[in-house]
Write a protein that holds these residues in place. Sequence first.
Motif, PDB file in Angstrom:
ATOM      1  N   ASN A  20       0.792  -1.223   0.000  1.00 23.27           N
ATOM      2  CA  ASN A  20       0.000   0.000   0.000  1.00 23.27           C
ATOM      3  C   ASN A  20       0.826   1.275   0.000  1.00 23.27           C
ATOM      4  O   ASN A  20       0.316   2.352   0.303  1.00 23.27           O
ATOM      5  N   PRO A  22       2.170   4.308  -1.798  1.00 25.84           N
ATOM      6  CA  PRO A  22       1.784   4.974  -3.057  1.00 25.84           C
ATOM      7  C   PRO A  22       2.988   5.167  -3.971  1.00 25.84           C
ATOM      8  O   PRO A  22       4.136   5.227  -3.503  1.00 25.84           O
ATOM      9  N   SER A 217      -2.119   5.078   3.646  1.00 24.41           N
ATOM     10  CA  SER A 217      -3.302   4.281   3.398  1.00 24.41           C
ATOM     11  C   SER A 217      -3.604   3.417   4.609  1.00 24.41           C
ATOM     12  O   SER A 217      -2.693   2.979   5.298  1.00 24.41           O
TER      13      SER A 217
END
Length: 223
Positions: A20, A22, A217
Amino acid sequence: YAQIGEGVIKYEYTVDLHRNIPPEREELKNMIPQHRTENFMLFFNEKESLYKAAEENEQGGQGRGGGMRMMMRSPRTETYINREEREVTLLRDFMGRNYLISDTLDLARWRVGDERMEIEGYICMMAWYSDTLNNQEITAWFTPQIQPFLGPDRFVSLPGTVLAVDINNGEQVWVAREVNKRKIRDEEIRKPNRGEKITQEEYRKLVEQQMERMGGSSGNRRF
């Protein structure tokens, strides 16, 4: 099957920390290990169960490139279930504070397949469902040889105990590594009672708001 009604199950839990991150924070992959693996224990008798981290967990891991490495510490988490009362109590450590979440034992919309797999000597059946709230595809392997509504973690609603779970094809994985049939001592199963009482929805919003402030996230967080 003659169901096992009392004992301890040791699970190995592995999370992919890179999944997760980015694209604009790609450099973080050189600072943290891709996987973190920890052990969890599930204590259960005919009435109650408690799922929590094992005491021997070691933190840390190997980073890529041999440079600076961030130490990833897993927050404290416990899941207590009273099967007779259909009561679930979650203890969640978030940003250094303990939260207590009370809920009722609910049934997820599992679909059961024909596949079979043996885990630690127990024949397991496959089941799966889509968690649209957390954007997760969940596959579990459960055995009717051990009584239902035990866990691990939130996976408590199949007609037997879950011995393996896969979320999003390797993002998070639980596997039972030891099943010990034995008498449970009273002190091994205690309902969590220290923390701020909060609803599931309030806790979810709290986590999402904090993750947004940090620019990350909440995909790997277990609600």
